[in-house]
Design a protein around this motif. Structure first.
Motif, PDB file in Angstrom:
ATOM      1  N   VAL A  67       0.839  -1.198   0.000  1.00  0.00           N
ATOM      2  CA  VAL A  67       0.000   0.000   0.000  1.00  0.00           C
ATOM      3  C   VAL A  67       0.878   1.253   0.000  1.00  0.00           C
ATOM      4  O   VAL A  67       0.600   2.207  -0.739  1.00  0.00           O
ATOM      5  N   GLN A  68       1.934   1.257   0.805  1.00  0.00           N
ATOM      6  CA  GLN A  68       2.845   2.405   0.814  1.00  0.00           C
ATOM      7  C   GLN A  68       3.461   2.631  -0.559  1.00  0.00           C
ATOM      8  O   GLN A  68       3.559   3.776  -1.022  1.00  0.00           O
ATOM      9  N   GLU A  70       2.211   1.695  -3.479  1.00  0.00           N
ATOM     10  CA  GLU A  70       1.167   2.164  -4.394  1.00  0.00           C
ATOM     11  C   GLU A  70       0.900   3.648  -4.191  1.00  0.00           C
ATOM     12  O   GLU A  70       0.738   4.396  -5.162  1.00  0.00           O
ATOM     13  N   GLU A  71       0.854   4.086  -2.922  1.00  0.00           N
ATOM     14  CA  GLU A  71       0.639   5.500  -2.637  1.00  0.00           C
ATOM     15  C   GLU A  71       1.788   6.345  -3.165  1.00  0.00           C
ATOM     16  O   GLU A  71       1.577   7.417  -3.737  1.00  0.00           O
ATOM     17  N   GLU A  72       3.007   5.882  -2.985  1.00  0.00           N
ATOM     18  CA  GLU A  72       4.176   6.592  -3.499  1.00  0.00           C
ATOM     19  C   GLU A  72       4.155   6.623  -5.027  1.00  0.00           C
ATOM     20  O   GLU A  72       4.465   7.652  -5.635  1.00  0.00           O
ATOM     21  N   ASN A  73       3.772   5.527  -5.642  1.00  0.00           N
ATOM     22  CA  ASN A  73       3.664   5.468  -7.099  1.00  0.00           C
ATOM     23  C   ASN A  73       2.628   6.473  -7.605  1.00  0.00           C
ATOM     24  O   ASN A  73       2.881   7.201  -8.574  1.00  0.00           O
ATOM     25  N   ASP A  74       1.469   6.539  -6.933  1.00  0.00           N
ATOM     26  CA  ASP A  74       0.434   7.496  -7.322  1.00  0.00           C
ATOM     27  C   ASP A  74       0.940   8.928  -7.165  1.00  0.00           C
ATOM     28  O   ASP A  74       0.700   9.784  -8.018  1.00  0.00           O
ATOM     29  N   ARG A  75       1.645   9.200  -6.054  1.00  0.00           N
ATOM     30  CA  ARG A  75       2.188  10.532  -5.818  1.00  0.00           C
ATOM     31  C   ARG A  75       3.189  10.918  -6.915  1.00  0.00           C
ATOM     32  O   ARG A  75       3.161  12.032  -7.438  1.00  0.00           O
TER      33      ARG A  75
END
Length: 89
Positions: A67-68, A70-75
């Motif tokens: 999840v971390q 994925e969030e970094e990838n989205d950012r």
């Protein structure tokens, strides 16, 4: 359906498993190795846990990291898009 599936034998936490998948066998072995290493690392820190609890905590830790990432990838995707948009101005 009817796609070719690989049947790969792996060992995780001293238990033998057959994993069926379409991915490269070496990739499947590598992933199984990483899971085994995570279980061993958790076991070394929490010797009193039974196998089920070790497996659940390992899964939670791995999912947390996923999840971390994925969030970094989205950012980073958003940041890249903003940079592209600023170049168009």
């Amino acid at each position: 359906m009817g796609e070719f599936k690989n049947r790969i034998n792996v060992t995780i936490n001293d238990q033998h498993y057959t994993i069926v998948g379409e991915d490269n066998p070496e990739h499947i072995r590598y992933v199984a190795h990483l899971v085994d290493e995570r279980l061993k690392m958790l076991a070394s820190k929490s010797a009193g846990l039974d196998t089920t609890r070790k497996a659940i905590l390992t899964a939670v830790n791995i999912m947390h990291e996923k999840v971390q990432l994925e969030e970094e990838n989205d950012r980073l995707k958003l940041e890249l898009q903003q940079l592209k948009n600023s170049e168009d101005i």
